[in-house]
Design a protein around this motif. Structure first.
Motif, PDB file in Angstrom:
ATOM      1  N   ASN A   6       0.845  -1.184   0.000  1.00  0.00           N
ATOM      2  CA  ASN A   6       0.000   0.000   0.000  1.00  0.00           C
ATOM      3  C   ASN A   6       0.889   1.245   0.000  1.00  0.00           C
ATOM      4  O   ASN A   6       2.116   1.140  -0.002  1.00  0.00           O
ATOM      5  CB  ASN A   6      -0.958  -0.015   1.202  1.00  0.00           C
ATOM      6  N   ARG A   7       0.274   2.400   0.000  1.00  0.00           N
ATOM      7  CA  ARG A   7       1.054   3.644  -0.046  1.00  0.00           C
ATOM      8  C   ARG A   7       2.001   3.757   1.148  1.00  0.00           C
ATOM      9  O   ARG A   7       3.139   4.213   0.994  1.00  0.00           O
ATOM     10  CB  ARG A   7       0.124   4.855  -0.125  1.00  0.00           C
ATOM     11  N   LEU A  55       0.485  -0.174  -7.659  1.00  0.00           N
ATOM     12  CA  LEU A  55      -0.910  -0.154  -7.220  1.00  0.00           C
ATOM     13  C   LEU A  55      -1.855   0.358  -8.306  1.00  0.00           C
ATOM     14  O   LEU A  55      -3.054   0.472  -8.067  1.00  0.00           O
ATOM     15  CB  LEU A  55      -1.059   0.732  -5.974  1.00  0.00           C
ATOM     16  N   ALA A  56      -1.301   0.694  -9.463  1.00  0.00           N
ATOM     17  CA  ALA A  56      -2.091   1.258 -10.569  1.00  0.00           C
ATOM     18  C   ALA A  56      -2.883   2.478 -10.110  1.00  0.00           C
ATOM     19  O   ALA A  56      -4.020   2.681 -10.499  1.00  0.00           O
ATOM     20  CB  ALA A  56      -3.017   0.204 -11.170  1.00  0.00           C
ATOM     21  N   SER A  57      -2.232   3.317  -9.273  1.00  0.00           N
ATOM     22  CA  SER A  57      -2.924   4.478  -8.709  1.00  0.00           C
ATOM     23  C   SER A  57      -3.065   5.632  -9.697  1.00  0.00           C
ATOM     24  O   SER A  57      -3.913   6.496  -9.519  1.00  0.00           O
ATOM     25  CB  SER A  57      -2.178   4.975  -7.466  1.00  0.00           C
ATOM     26  N   GLY A  58      -2.195   5.674 -10.704  1.00  0.00           N
ATOM     27  CA  GLY A  58      -2.264   6.755 -11.683  1.00  0.00           C
ATOM     28  C   GLY A  58      -1.801   8.098 -11.163  1.00  0.00           C
ATOM     29  O   GLY A  58      -2.032   9.122 -11.797  1.00  0.00           O
ATOM     30  N   GLU A  59      -1.125   8.127 -10.027  1.00  0.00           N
ATOM     31  CA  GLU A  59      -0.710   9.390  -9.411  1.00  0.00           C
ATOM     32  C   GLU A  59       0.468  10.048 -10.110  1.00  0.00           C
ATOM     33  O   GLU A  59       0.600  11.265 -10.098  1.00  0.00           O
ATOM     34  CB  GLU A  59      -0.330   9.154  -7.949  1.00  0.00           C
ATOM     35  N   PHE A  60       1.334   9.254 -10.690  1.00  0.00           N
ATOM     36  CA  PHE A  60       2.554   9.794 -11.281  1.00  0.00           C
ATOM     37  C   PHE A  60       2.291  10.271 -12.693  1.00  0.00           C
ATOM     38  O   PHE A  60       1.725   9.558 -13.508  1.00  0.00           O
ATOM     39  CB  PHE A  60       3.659   8.736 -11.299  1.00  0.00           C
ATOM     40  N   LYS A  61       2.739  11.464 -12.960  1.00  0.00           N
ATOM     41  CA  LYS A  61       2.698  12.030 -14.303  1.00  0.00           C
ATOM     42  C   LYS A  61       4.105  12.510 -14.608  1.00  0.00           C
ATOM     43  O   LYS A  61       4.638  13.366 -13.914  1.00  0.00           O
ATOM     44  CB  LYS A  61       1.724  13.209 -14.390  1.00  0.00           C
TER      45      LYS A  61
END
Length: 124
Positions: A6-7, A55-61
């Motif tokens: 997890n995070r 986690l496939a969170s999509g937070e990183f750009k």
């Protein structure tokens, strides 16, 4: 050892790993040259990156390849050191199957960057 990915567990990994990076005789000069005193924003981005990957969170750009290709003086030894240190941390912090997942991603990224720098990848 974390039983859950997890995070919070990724944050621990990133913080402990980069604490060691900052002490490493091979890697510390490279990171200091690239990051300078801006470690906190870098650590936050790395937590976002690994959360996005694991986690496939999509937070990183961002453009990992492009950002790294701007660095000068990178050698194969840097990759060997980085991967060995990363493996030590993920194997200590996570169950073997989770550690293996981290390492698949880390090795894939390393190979991509090695192709960018050297036109070839070293088996690690």
């Amino acid at each position: 050892m974390y039983s859950e990915l997890n995070r919070a567990s990724i944050t621990t990994l990133v913080n402990e790993f980069y604490t060691d990076i900052r002490r490493d005789r091979v890697l510390q000069p490279v990171f200091d040259g690239a990051i300078g005193a801006n470690w906190e924003p870098h650590l936050e981005r790395m937590v976002d990156f690994w959360c996005s990957v694991m986690l496939a969170s999509g937070e990183f750009k961002g453009n990992v390849f492009g950002k790294h290709m701007q660095l000068q003086g990178i050698e194969m030894e840097h990759f060997r050191h980085w991967l060995a240190l990363f493996e030590t941390h993920v194997r200590r912090l996570f169950q073997p199957e989770v550690a293996d997942e981290f390492l698949v991603v880390a090795r894939r990224i390393a190979a991509s960057l090695q192709y960018g720098y050297f036109g070839r990848a070293e088996a690690v």
